[in-house]
Design a protein around this motif. Structure first.
Motif, PDB file in Angstrom:
ATOM      1  N   MET A   1       0.854  -1.174   0.000  1.00 23.62           N
ATOM      2  CA  MET A   1       0.000   0.000   0.000  1.00 23.62           C
ATOM      3  C   MET A   1       0.893   1.227   0.000  1.00 23.62           C
ATOM      4  N   THR A   2       1.105   1.831  -1.116  1.00 19.21           N
ATOM      5  CA  THR A   2       1.953   3.011  -1.225  1.00 19.21           C
ATOM      6  C   THR A   2       1.100   4.183  -1.686  1.00 19.21           C
ATOM      7  N   GLY A   3       1.202   5.282  -0.956  1.00 19.52           N
ATOM      8  CA  GLY A   3       0.471   6.471  -1.345  1.00 19.52           C
ATOM      9  C   GLY A   3      -1.026   6.387  -1.144  1.00 19.52           C
ATOM     10  N   THR A   4      -1.496   5.595  -0.204  1.00 16.77           N
ATOM     11  CA  THR A   4      -2.930   5.495   0.077  1.00 16.77           C
ATOM     12  C   THR A   4      -3.401   6.722   0.837  1.00 16.77           C
ATOM     13  N   ARG A   5      -4.592   7.212   0.510  1.00 17.39           N
ATOM     14  CA  ARG A   5      -5.108   8.413   1.159  1.00 17.39           C
ATOM     15  C   ARG A   5      -6.427   8.109   1.855  1.00 17.39           C
ATOM     16  N   ILE A  33      -7.241   2.129  10.901  1.00 13.79           N
ATOM     17  CA  ILE A  33      -6.500   1.936  12.142  1.00 13.79           C
ATOM     18  C   ILE A  33      -5.286   1.071  11.817  1.00 13.79           C
ATOM     19  N   LEU A  34      -4.107   1.578  12.108  1.00 16.40           N
ATOM     20  CA  LEU A  34      -2.871   0.848  11.864  1.00 16.40           C
ATOM     21  C   LEU A  34      -2.331   0.332  13.195  1.00 16.40           C
ATOM     22  N   ASP A  35      -2.212  -0.983  13.306  1.00 18.45           N
ATOM     23  CA  ASP A  35      -1.823  -1.605  14.572  1.00 18.45           C
ATOM     24  C   ASP A  35      -0.540  -2.411  14.370  1.00 18.45           C
ATOM     25  N   ALA A  36       0.430  -2.175  15.226  1.00 20.12           N
ATOM     26  CA  ALA A  36       1.706  -2.871  15.110  1.00 20.12           C
ATOM     27  C   ALA A  36       1.635  -4.322  15.579  1.00 20.12           C
ATOM     28  N   GLN A  37       0.600  -4.671  16.342  1.00 19.84           N
ATOM     29  CA  GLN A  37       0.464  -6.031  16.850  1.00 19.84           C
ATOM     30  C   GLN A  37      -0.100  -6.955  15.769  1.00 19.84           C
ATOM     31  N   SER A  38       0.242  -8.227  15.842  1.00 18.62           N
ATOM     32  CA  SER A  38      -0.230  -9.174  14.835  1.00 18.62           C
ATOM     33  C   SER A  38      -1.617  -9.711  15.144  1.00 18.62           C
ATOM     34  N   THR A  39      -2.096  -9.520  16.377  1.00 16.48           N
ATOM     35  CA  THR A  39      -3.412 -10.004  16.778  1.00 16.48           C
ATOM     36  C   THR A  39      -4.119  -8.931  17.594  1.00 16.48           C
ATOM     37  N   VAL A 100       1.143  -3.525  11.161  1.00 14.55           N
ATOM     38  CA  VAL A 100       1.685  -2.376  10.435  1.00 14.55           C
ATOM     39  C   VAL A 100       2.391  -1.474  11.450  1.00 14.55           C
ATOM     40  N   LEU A 101       3.675  -1.288  11.299  1.00 11.82           N
ATOM     41  CA  LEU A 101       4.450  -0.451  12.205  1.00 11.82           C
ATOM     42  C   LEU A 101       4.580   0.948  11.627  1.00 11.82           C
ATOM     43  N   VAL A 102       4.046   1.933  12.350  1.00 14.53           N
ATOM     44  CA  VAL A 102       4.173   3.323  11.923  1.00 14.53           C
ATOM     45  C   VAL A 102       5.548   3.830  12.336  1.00 14.53           C
ATOM     46  N   GLN A 103       6.310   4.269  11.356  1.00 16.42           N
ATOM     47  CA  GLN A 103       7.692   4.675  11.602  1.00 16.42           C
ATOM     48  C   GLN A 103       7.837   6.176  11.815  1.00 16.42           C
ATOM     49  N   ARG A 115       4.203   7.348   7.458  1.00 17.39           N
ATOM     50  CA  ARG A 115       5.096   6.375   6.845  1.00 17.39           C
ATOM     51  C   ARG A 115       5.156   5.121   7.709  1.00 17.39           C
ATOM     52  N   THR A 116       4.973   3.967   7.078  1.00 17.51           N
ATOM     53  CA  THR A 116       4.948   2.697   7.798  1.00 17.51           C
ATOM     54  C   THR A 116       5.915   1.714   7.150  1.00 17.51           C
ATOM     55  N   ASP A 117       6.039   0.538   7.758  1.00 20.95           N
ATOM     56  CA  ASP A 117       6.903  -0.491   7.200  1.00 20.95           C
ATOM     57  C   ASP A 117       6.263  -1.198   6.012  1.00 20.95           C
ATOM     58  N   SER A 118       5.038  -0.801   5.646  1.00 23.06           N
ATOM     59  CA  SER A 118       4.380  -1.420   4.500  1.00 23.06           C
ATOM     60  C   SER A 118       3.769  -0.388   3.557  1.00 23.06           C
TER      61      SER A 118
END
Length: 359
Positions: A1-5, A33-39, A100-103, A115-118
């Protein structure tokens, strides 16, 4: 997902992020909602084995969905909370993406760039709801690096069986310190060290009363009345059943804090040294705000100035769930609903009617 708005990005999928999502959904706002946890479950899925809420289920609910009673438990355990948060997320079809890790969050003209790791998201507003669990605090005690035993923090403690027959020092005069010290009783030779004598709340006070007290204090301050000190005036430790049992049995007696650590263990004010296997630091947390560093909002004390939940120097950013500075009792399940609603309403007002993301 690059450049999603989208209109709003919520950073963090724990209780605060879900409460924000609930209110954004009700207002018809487009968000993710962007969550760094896998569950699902936020920090509750990482607590120690015997961790329980200190409020009954009806007073531990997020907006719109009462927490169901847990059979056999007055105060629900962490696993019950995780199940509740997972169900809440599904019930309201909240758009959580994980892991998804927000950097970092950056300004990009009229938008904020997340900006995230994905990939990268662009949004008109961001709600930061990362909490504090991910940033444990350990005080700079002299000799800390000399100690040859194990250092743990609340976040890494799991079960008393891990310390069977060992000598353990538990540091911290709050709820976590009292609960972990009580948990270890009967399994380890435990010493509970606190900077000041622990203050137990009356046995009939639980999280509901604390929320009401914190809310009343905030209302008084907003009306220009004298500061009642709120929860701090009542005490520091909720006497949940295991803590109460250990206290009443004379097994939960705090001693003054040691002066330094040595290789074998802590040195006490009288100069004596206790050979120790482990020190468990129940010394609290700091807000996990590293992803906001590119915005340069912190003052010299490391705080971000806010009015309500909104950052004063970046009105497109709201901070939710970090404690009283972002809403009375906002770090609790029952307390986060009101500031989440206010943040969502402010964002909706800024977006205006009919505002839709482009691209």
């Amino acid at each position: 997902m690059t450049g999603t708005r989208t209109q709003v990005v919520v950073v963090g999928g724990g209780q605060a992020g879900l409460a924000a999502g609930y209110h954004l959904r009700r207002l018809g706002v487009d968000f993710v909602i962007l969550d760094a946890q896998s569950t699902p479950g936020g920090a509750w899925q990482h607590g120690w084995d015997t961790l329980h809420l200190f409020s009954p289920a009806p007073y531990s609910s997020l907006p719109g969905r009462p927490m169901p009673h847990q059979p056999g438990q007055v105060y629900p355990d962490a696993a019950h909370v995780v199940a509740y948060l997972s169900d809440y997320e599904k019930r309201y079809e909240l758009p959580v993406q994980r892991p998804v890790l927000v950097q970092g969050i950056h300004r990009d003209g009229p938008l904020l760039q997340v900006r995230t790791d994905s990939g990268t998201w662009s949004a008109h507003a961001v709600i930061s709801a990362t909490g504090t669990w991910w940033r444990p605090f350990v005080p700079a005690v002299p000799g800390r690096r000399l100690f040859e035993g194990r250092h743990l923090h609340t976040v890494t403690y799991r079960a008393p069986a891990d310390f069977a027959g060992q000598r353990v020092i538990v540091v911290g005069g709050g709820n976590s310190g009292a609960q972990i010290a009580a948990d270890l009783t009967g399994h380890a030779d435990v010493t509970w060290a606190t900077a000041r004598p622990p203050r137990f709340l009356a046995d009939d006070i639980d999280g509901r009363a604390l929320f009401d007290t914190a809310t009343a204090r905030r209302r008084a301050l907003d009306n220009g009345q004298a500061d009642t000190a709120g929860v701090a005036a009542l005490g520091d430790i909720v006497a949940v059943p295991p803590v109460r049992a250990a206290r009443d049995a004379g097994l939960l007696n705090a001693v003054p804090m040691f002066t330094r650590l040595t290789a074998p263990g802590p040195q006490w004010p009288d100069g004596s040294i206790t050979r120790t296997d482990a020190v468990i630091w129940c010394t609290g947390f700091r807000p996990a705000l590293a992803h906001l560093a590119p915005l340069h909002l912190r003052d010299r004390h490391g705080r971000i100035a806010t009015t309500g939940t909104r950052a004063l120097d970046e009105p497109r950013l709201h901070l939710l769930g970090y404690g009283d500075w972002t809403g009375p009792a906002s770090a609790t399940l029952i307390g986060v609903g009101r500031p989440a609603r206010e943040a969502a309403r402010e964002i909706k007002a800024i977006l205006g009617p009919g505002h839709r993301p482009q691209g």
